[in-house]
Design a protein around this motif. Structure first.
Motif, mmCIF file in Angstrom:
data_model
loop_
_atom_site.group_PDB
_atom_site.id
_atom_site.type_symbol
_atom_site.label_atom_id
_atom_site.label_comp_id
_atom_site.label_asym_id
_atom_site.label_seq_id
_atom_site.Cartn_x
_atom_site.Cartn_y
_atom_site.Cartn_z
ATOM 1 N N GLN A 3 -57.792 2.376 -45.420
ATOM 2 C CA GLN A 3 -56.512 1.266 -45.560
ATOM 3 C C GLN A 3 -55.598 1.615 -46.656
ATOM 4 N N ARG A 4 -55.957 1.844 -48.000
ATOM 5 C CA ARG A 4 -55.010 2.267 -48.997
ATOM 6 C C ARG A 4 -54.377 3.575 -48.671
ATOM 7 N N GLY A 5 -55.061 4.622 -48.084
ATOM 8 C CA GLY A 5 -54.605 5.888 -47.846
ATOM 9 C C GLY A 5 -53.511 5.789 -46.694
ATOM 10 N N ILE A 6 -53.768 5.173 -45.550
ATOM 11 C CA ILE A 6 -52.973 5.026 -44.455
ATOM 12 C C ILE A 6 -51.494 4.221 -44.778
ATOM 13 N N ASN A 7 -51.642 3.217 -45.714
ATOM 14 C CA ASN A 7 -50.622 2.480 -46.332
ATOM 15 C C ASN A 7 -49.795 3.300 -47.142
ATOM 16 N N ARG A 8 -50.061 4.166 -47.984
ATOM 17 C CA ARG A 8 -49.544 5.014 -48.592
ATOM 18 C C ARG A 8 -48.804 5.986 -47.891
ATOM 19 N N GLU A 9 -49.476 6.558 -46.894
ATOM 20 C CA GLU A 9 -48.726 7.620 -45.948
ATOM 21 C C GLU A 9 -47.755 7.032 -45.137
ATOM 22 N N LEU A 10 -47.874 5.761 -44.655
ATOM 23 C CA LEU A 10 -46.962 5.251 -43.966
ATOM 24 C C LEU A 10 -45.680 4.929 -44.620
ATOM 25 N N MET A 11 -46.073 4.311 -45.952
ATOM 26 C CA MET A 11 -44.794 4.230 -46.820
ATOM 27 C C MET A 11 -43.934 5.562 -47.101
ATOM 28 N N GLN A 12 -44.699 6.628 -47.166
ATOM 29 C CA GLN A 12 -44.085 7.909 -47.533
ATOM 30 C C GLN A 12 -43.366 8.385 -46.478
ATOM 31 N N GLN B 6 -53.281 2.323 -38.787
ATOM 32 C CA GLN B 6 -53.259 1.185 -39.586
ATOM 33 C C GLN B 6 -53.730 -0.199 -38.877
ATOM 34 N N HIS B 7 -53.179 -0.279 -37.798
ATOM 35 C CA HIS B 7 -53.648 -1.624 -37.052
ATOM 36 C C HIS B 7 -55.110 -1.586 -36.626
ATOM 37 N N HIS B 8 -55.437 -0.449 -36.479
ATOM 38 C CA HIS B 8 -56.881 -0.160 -35.891
ATOM 39 C C HIS B 8 -58.154 -0.410 -37.145
ATOM 40 N N LEU B 9 -57.422 0.021 -38.232
ATOM 41 C CA LEU B 9 -58.174 -0.040 -39.539
ATOM 42 C C LEU B 9 -58.295 -1.652 -39.949
ATOM 43 N N ASN B 10 -57.087 -2.273 -39.849
ATOM 44 C CA ASN B 10 -57.041 -3.720 -39.855
ATOM 45 C C ASN B 10 -57.839 -4.525 -39.185
ATOM 46 N N ALA B 11 -57.978 -4.165 -37.902
ATOM 47 C CA ALA B 11 -58.904 -4.766 -37.207
ATOM 48 C C ALA B 11 -60.356 -4.583 -37.560
ATOM 49 N N CYS B 12 -60.750 -3.248 -37.899
ATOM 50 C CA CYS B 12 -62.007 -3.179 -38.352
ATOM 51 C C CYS B 12 -62.310 -3.857 -39.643
ATOM 52 N N ALA B 13 -61.368 -3.865 -40.373
ATOM 53 C CA ALA B 13 -61.551 -4.835 -41.991
ATOM 54 C C ALA B 13 -62.128 -6.111 -41.563
ATOM 55 N N LYS B 14 -61.672 -6.672 -40.588
ATOM 56 C CA LYS B 14 -61.901 -8.220 -40.354
ATOM 57 C C LYS B 14 -63.298 -8.359 -40.091
ATOM 58 N N HIS B 15 -64.097 -7.342 -39.599
ATOM 59 C CA HIS B 15 -65.312 -7.446 -39.138
ATOM 60 C C HIS B 15 -66.272 -6.734 -40.224
ATOM 61 N N SER B 16 -65.682 -6.142 -41.183
ATOM 62 C CA SER B 16 -66.519 -5.150 -42.202
ATOM 63 C C SER B 16 -65.746 -4.848 -43.505
ATOM 64 N N GLN B 17 -66.466 -5.347 -44.622
ATOM 65 C CA GLN B 17 -66.083 -5.122 -45.694
ATOM 66 C C GLN B 17 -66.374 -3.823 -46.422
ATOM 67 N N SER B 18 -66.536 -2.884 -45.605
ATOM 68 C CA SER B 18 -66.833 -1.467 -45.910
ATOM 69 C C SER B 18 -65.689 -0.927 -46.953
ATOM 70 N N LYS B 19 -66.413 -0.243 -48.158
ATOM 71 C CA LYS B 19 -65.635 0.532 -49.220
ATOM 72 C C LYS B 19 -64.803 1.541 -48.375
ATOM 73 N N ALA B 20 -65.573 2.186 -47.316
ATOM 74 C CA ALA B 20 -64.788 3.329 -46.647
ATOM 75 C C ALA B 20 -63.640 3.015 -46.204
ATOM 76 N N ILE B 21 -63.731 1.813 -45.354
ATOM 77 C CA ILE B 21 -62.589 1.172 -44.383
ATOM 78 C C ILE B 21 -61.530 0.805 -45.547
ATOM 79 N N ASN B 22 -61.995 0.161 -46.504
ATOM 80 C CA ASN B 22 -60.833 -0.135 -47.498
ATOM 81 C C ASN B 22 -60.090 0.944 -48.240
ATOM 82 N N HIS B 23 -60.708 2.054 -48.565
ATOM 83 C CA HIS B 23 -60.373 3.353 -48.833
ATOM 84 C C HIS B 23 -59.363 4.009 -47.824
#
Length: 205
Positions: A116-125, A97-114
């Motif tokens: 991020q949402r996936g890893i956030n759900r997995e982390l909560m579960q 999640q930390h690495h994805l968030n770092a990538c998101a700061k430099h890119s608005q890629s839909k793949a990265i956003n997708h």
């Protein structure tokens, strides 16, 4: 709390889980020693004959609660293996999640956003799974605490009976002392584990 802080917290929680598992070795070792002590005490009581008549049922009680403690500890060990695996998953999810968030700061890629949402759900579960296992562990540790209160009562009773065993009094007295010492070590390990669990639960809120 920043994402860096969350990742660091996940690592600290993982260390707490490792501490809980390490303390289990102490509990299981002392429970096995209690079981062996009960067998040795039974031999001494038989040799002592009528002078240690009151001590014989005490050895049965020692056997019962030591066997129960061993059984409970083995169940905890299985649960702890699960806890270790889940805690490791939390660390990995937090790190990803930390690495994805770092990538998101430099890119608005839909793949990265997708992702991020996936890893956030997995982390909560995964955190919910961790909380569930922690609750079960806490219940088991409370059970062992009750068993150790019984052990301390038996130690007092056995000390009284040992004083009436004539020449075997000293040998049986040492059994009482060992029960007291083992119960103290197990209670200390339980106290440490419950403390770690409280810290874990506080960190996961």
């Amino acid at each position: 709390m920043t994402k860096n802080d969350e990742a660091a917290q996940a690592v600290r929680n993982f260390v707490r889980v490792a501490n809980i598992i390490a303390n289990l070795d102490t509990i299981l070792t002392e429970a096995k020693n209690l079981s062996l002590t009960a067998k040795n005490a039974r031999v001494v009581a038989l040799r002592a004959g009528d002078s240690a008549f009151g001590f014989k049922p005490i050895t049965n009680f020692i056997d019962e609660f030591s066997d129960l403690t061993i059984k409970t500890t083995k169940q905890i060990s299985q649960l702890s293996s699960q806890l270790f695996s889940i805690a490791l998953s939390v660390v990995r999810c937090s790190d990803f999640q930390h690495h994805l968030n770092a990538c998101a700061k430099h890119s608005q890629s839909k793949a990265i956003n997708h992702l991020q949402r996936g890893i956030n759900r997995e982390l909560m579960q995964t955190i919910k799974q961790l909380e569930s296992v922690i609750d079960h562990l806490e219940s088991y540790f409370e059970d062992i605490k009750k068993q150790m209160r019984s052990a301390e009562y038996i130690a007092v009773t056995s000390r009284v009976e040992a004083s009436n065993a004539g020449e075997f009094s000293e040998s049986l007295q040492s059994v009482s002392d060992f029960i007291t010492g083992a119960a103290k070590k197990i209670k200390s390990a339980i106290h440490n584990n419950l403390k770690e669990i409280n810290q874990l639960k506080g960190a996961l809120r």
